[in-house]
Motif scaffolding. Structure first.
Motif, PDB file in Angstrom:
ATOM      1  N   MET A 329       0.805  -1.464  -0.074  1.00  0.00           N
ATOM      2  CA  MET A 329       0.077  -0.035  -0.239  1.00  0.00           C
ATOM      3  C   MET A 329       0.755   1.419   0.136  1.00  0.00           C
ATOM      4  O   MET A 329       0.619   2.180  -0.569  1.00  0.00           O
ATOM      5  CB  MET A 329      -0.869   0.036   1.174  1.00  0.00           C
ATOM      6  CG  MET A 329      -1.745   1.294   1.152  1.00  0.00           C
ATOM      7  SD  MET A 329      -2.794   1.140   2.955  1.00  0.00           S
ATOM      8  CE  MET A 329      -3.476  -0.384   2.927  1.00  0.00           C
ATOM      9  N   ILE A 330       1.937   1.155   1.061  1.00  0.00           N
ATOM     10  CA  ILE A 330       2.703   2.580   0.947  1.00  0.00           C
ATOM     11  C   ILE A 330       3.596   2.632  -0.378  1.00  0.00           C
ATOM     12  O   ILE A 330       3.604   3.698  -1.021  1.00  0.00           O
ATOM     13  CB  ILE A 330       3.977   2.317   2.106  1.00  0.00           C
ATOM     14  CG1 ILE A 330       3.422   2.374   3.284  1.00  0.00           C
ATOM     15  CG2 ILE A 330       4.855   3.279   1.953  1.00  0.00           C
ATOM     16  CD1 ILE A 330       3.937   1.865   4.568  1.00  0.00           C
ATOM     17  N   VAL A 331       4.041   1.513  -1.230  1.00  0.00           N
ATOM     18  CA  VAL A 331       4.733   1.722  -2.324  1.00  0.00           C
ATOM     19  C   VAL A 331       3.872   2.160  -3.492  1.00  0.00           C
ATOM     20  O   VAL A 331       4.176   2.975  -4.214  1.00  0.00           O
ATOM     21  CB  VAL A 331       5.430   0.244  -2.825  1.00  0.00           C
ATOM     22  CG1 VAL A 331       5.775   0.385  -4.145  1.00  0.00           C
ATOM     23  CG2 VAL A 331       6.323  -0.335  -1.626  1.00  0.00           C
ATOM     24  N   SER A 332       2.578   1.724  -3.395  1.00  0.00           N
ATOM     25  CA  SER A 332       1.717   2.111  -4.269  1.00  0.00           C
ATOM     26  C   SER A 332       1.425   3.892  -4.220  1.00  0.00           C
ATOM     27  O   SER A 332       0.791   4.215  -5.167  1.00  0.00           O
ATOM     28  CB  SER A 332       0.237   1.426  -4.045  1.00  0.00           C
ATOM     29  OG  SER A 332       0.548   0.186  -4.351  1.00  0.00           O
ATOM     30  N   LEU A 333       1.762   4.435  -3.015  1.00  0.00           N
ATOM     31  CA  LEU A 333       1.400   5.773  -3.217  1.00  0.00           C
ATOM     32  C   LEU A 333       2.469   6.574  -3.969  1.00  0.00           C
ATOM     33  O   LEU A 333       2.370   7.711  -4.342  1.00  0.00           O
ATOM     34  CB  LEU A 333       1.698   6.257  -1.763  1.00  0.00           C
ATOM     35  CG  LEU A 333       0.720   5.836  -0.638  1.00  0.00           C
ATOM     36  CD1 LEU A 333       1.028   6.155   0.795  1.00  0.00           C
ATOM     37  CD2 LEU A 333      -0.690   6.141  -0.968  1.00  0.00           C
ATOM     38  N   PHE A 334       3.374   5.914  -4.301  1.00  0.00           N
ATOM     39  CA  PHE A 334       4.853   6.479  -5.170  1.00  0.00           C
ATOM     40  C   PHE A 334       4.633   6.612  -6.453  1.00  0.00           C
ATOM     41  O   PHE A 334       4.885   7.385  -7.166  1.00  0.00           O
ATOM     42  CB  PHE A 334       5.968   6.038  -4.635  1.00  0.00           C
ATOM     43  CG  PHE A 334       6.349   6.215  -3.144  1.00  0.00           C
ATOM     44  CD1 PHE A 334       7.016   7.564  -3.011  1.00  0.00           C
ATOM     45  CD2 PHE A 334       5.948   5.353  -2.116  1.00  0.00           C
ATOM     46  CE1 PHE A 334       7.599   7.685  -1.678  1.00  0.00           C
ATOM     47  CE2 PHE A 334       6.472   5.864  -0.973  1.00  0.00           C
ATOM     48  CZ  PHE A 334       7.196   6.903  -0.649  1.00  0.00           C
ATOM     49  N   THR A 335       4.100   5.461  -6.963  1.00  0.00           N
ATOM     50  CA  THR A 335       3.712   5.199  -8.557  1.00  0.00           C
ATOM     51  C   THR A 335       2.444   4.372  -8.659  1.00  0.00           C
ATOM     52  O   THR A 335       2.044   3.399  -7.913  1.00  0.00           O
ATOM     53  CB  THR A 335       5.045   4.686  -9.221  1.00  0.00           C
ATOM     54  OG1 THR A 335       4.783   4.545 -10.581  1.00  0.00           O
ATOM     55  CG2 THR A 335       5.313   3.247  -8.314  1.00  0.00           C
ATOM     56  N   ASN A 336       1.833   4.624  -9.653  1.00  0.00           N
ATOM     57  CA  ASN A 336       0.744   3.897 -10.264  1.00  0.00           C
ATOM     58  C   ASN A 336       1.198   2.850 -11.165  1.00  0.00           C
ATOM     59  O   ASN A 336       0.563   2.136 -11.843  1.00  0.00           O
ATOM     60  CB  ASN A 336      -0.376   4.558 -10.931  1.00  0.00           C
ATOM     61  CG  ASN A 336      -0.190   5.895 -11.948  1.00  0.00           C
ATOM     62  OD1 ASN A 336       1.080   5.567 -12.107  1.00  0.00           O
ATOM     63  ND2 ASN A 336      -0.815   6.420 -12.399  1.00  0.00           N
ATOM     64  N   ASN A 337       2.470   2.654 -11.748  1.00  0.00           N
ATOM     65  CA  ASN A 337       3.089   1.813 -12.515  1.00  0.00           C
ATOM     66  C   ASN A 337       3.191   0.440 -11.893  1.00  0.00           C
ATOM     67  O   ASN A 337       4.027   0.216 -11.087  1.00  0.00           O
ATOM     68  CB  ASN A 337       4.403   2.307 -12.906  1.00  0.00           C
ATOM     69  CG  ASN A 337       5.141   1.411 -13.957  1.00  0.00           C
ATOM     70  OD1 ASN A 337       5.065   0.168 -13.881  1.00  0.00           O
ATOM     71  ND2 ASN A 337       5.648   2.126 -15.097  1.00  0.00           N
ATOM     72  N   GLN A 338       2.331  -0.581 -12.239  1.00  0.00           N
ATOM     73  CA  GLN A 338       2.102  -1.826 -11.582  1.00  0.00           C
ATOM     74  C   GLN A 338       3.548  -2.633 -11.664  1.00  0.00           C
ATOM     75  O   GLN A 338       3.879  -3.451 -11.026  1.00  0.00           O
ATOM     76  CB  GLN A 338       1.060  -2.489 -12.142  1.00  0.00           C
ATOM     77  CG  GLN A 338      -0.209  -2.118 -11.959  1.00  0.00           C
ATOM     78  CD  GLN A 338      -0.560  -1.832 -10.492  1.00  0.00           C
ATOM     79  OE1 GLN A 338      -0.359  -2.883  -9.660  1.00  0.00           O
ATOM     80  NE2 GLN A 338      -0.986  -1.017 -10.011  1.00  0.00           N
ATOM     81  N   ALA A 339       4.085  -2.301 -12.799  1.00  0.00           N
ATOM     82  CA  ALA A 339       5.416  -3.256 -13.198  1.00  0.00           C
ATOM     83  C   ALA A 339       6.577  -2.741 -11.932  1.00  0.00           C
ATOM     84  O   ALA A 339       7.330  -3.562 -11.233  1.00  0.00           O
ATOM     85  CB  ALA A 339       5.886  -2.989 -14.457  1.00  0.00           C
TER      86      ALA A 339
END
Length: 431
Positions: A329-339
């Motif tokens: 969840m935290i990492v997803s705050l930094f980018t929406n690039n799924q790869a």
């Protein structure tokens, strides 16, 4: 003692966490642009400024310890002289950086193996942001002096003021004017100078009465100058080693390609959040330890060290739990690039372990800085880079790939904490 530590630590934690918040917002803003090389450019450009500004971190750290000891001695004259020397060094350092800005940038890209797009935009970012140097270095001296005077509130106000302005300017420049990395750089410059003016305002408001204690001729006192530069020399060497390790990390990440560089950059943001949070207690240790040493209070010194270590390790454990349960969840705050998210999560275990491992050396740094016992910091850092970080990386890169970078950095931090604990047991912290 707990109240005294928290009174200094909580404002420092708040202000420190606003620093990676700014960096995280920059990463998130650029990470949501169309091209991944913008994020790589911010990473490489940020690496250069980390090298520069962390190198001048002695202006804050050395000033805090020396000022805290003068405060403990109730020596207003010496505290004003420490402040004056710090600002003189800040002005001289800024002039050197502006004069040699092109060679610094060219030298960097002889070692960083990045894509042409990353290099192009990193150069744009650097050539704008370098003009913030005079304001940034001057604020280091002012904030370090405030902390030495047992005042954590004003550095907090300065840091929050600068970072909120920076975020505001960056959002405006990127979303209103369509800029990319140049907007981030312009926002940093504007916020830095407004922050300097705000810091000078706070200085005159709180401490204008100390002008009468200032003796200009004392700036050239040989004993004071020698102590100032010997302490700061060791801090500079120690800091350059830290910068080298993180810059080496970023440079080698770039060599793995833009995707690995982006993923590692995001994970390093989480290391920064940990570092700046725990450093709130490290800064408290600097202020309190320096004060007790200046007052020659050995009992208070030992108690302050034990309590700040306990608080710092406790905070590290809490951050580790948050990372373990909310990592993706935290990492997803930094980018929406799924790869990029998937790639970052494949290395996330190293970041989840970092808070417990790294907190020990962060707190010891604060203790040694407050005591102005800086040679152990220098020596342990040199040994950590030469004997742990570099050999571990090159010894495991063929087998582990990008994991070799994370293994080298983790063992480097373990060594730092153990070495400083050993030095402390041998030295000034004895039962």
């Amino acid at each position: 003692m707990n109240k005294r530590i928290l009174r200094l630590a909580i404002p420092n934690i708040i202000s420190n966490l606003s620093i990676p918040l700014l960096s995280s917002v920059d990463t998130a803003l650029v990470g949501h642009l169309d091209e991944v090389y913008y994020l790589g450019a911010i990473a490489v450009g940020g690496m250069i400024f980390n090298f520069i500004y962390w190198g001048f971190g002695f202006l804050r750290m050395g000033t805090t310890g020396l000022t805290a000891q003068a405060y403990g001695q109730k020596n207003d004259r010496e505290s004003m002289l420490v402040f004056s020397r710090a600002l003189i060094v800040a002005a001289a350092g800024s002039a050197i950086l502006l004069l040699f800005q092109k060679p610094i940038l060219d030298f960097t890209f002889t070692f960083v193996d990045s894509s042409p797009e990353v290099e192009e935009y990193a150069r744009i970012y650097f050539n704008i942001r370098i003009w913030a140097a005079p304001a940034t270095l001057s604020m280091y001296g002012i904030q370090g002096w405030f902390l030495g005077m047992q005042n954590a509130k004003d550095p907090m106000l300065m840091t929050i003021f600068v970072n909120l302005l920076n975020i505001f300017f960056n959002v405006i420049f990127i979303y209103r004017f369509g800029m990319t990395v140049d907007g981030v750089a312009y926002g940093t410059v504007a916020a830095a100078y407004l922050g300097l003016f705000f810091g000078l305002f706070l200085l005159m408001k709180r401490y204008g009465h100390l002008k009468k204690a200032f003796v200009p001729g004392g700036i050239l006192d040989i004993t004071g100058i020698k102590k100032f530069f010997f302490v700061n020399r060791d801090i500079l060497i120690r800091t350059l080693c830290v910068i080298f390790a993180f810059s080496f990390f970023t440079a080698k990440s770039a060599g793995f390609g833009d995707d690995i560089l982006a993923a590692n950059t995001i994970l390093l943001q989480l290391w920064a959040i940990l570092a700046y949070g725990v450093d709130g207690f490290a800064y408290a240790a600097e202020s309190i330890v320096g004060r007790y040493i200046g007052a020659e209070d050995r009992l208070g010194l030992r108690k302050a060290i034990k309590y700040t270590l306990g608080w710092g390790l406790g905070l590290g454990a809490g951050i580790a739990m948050i990372y373990m349960f909310f990592g993706e969840m935290i990492v997803s705050l930094f980018t929406n690039n799924q790869a990029i998210i998937a790639l970052a999560m494949s290395y996330f275990a190293w970041t989840a372990a970092a808070p417990l491992i790294n907190s020990l050396c962060f707190i010891w740094d604060g203790v040694f800085l407050g005591a102005t016992v800086t040679k152990p910091m220098r020596n342990s850092m040199l040994a950590g880079v030469a004997l742990i970080f570099i050999p571990v990386y090159y010894g495991s890169i063929g087998l582990l790939g990008n994991h070799a970078l994370w293994l080298a950095m983790t063992l480097f931090m373990v060594f730092r904490g153990l070495a400083l604990t050993w030095y402390a047991r041998k030295g000034f912290w004895k039962e």
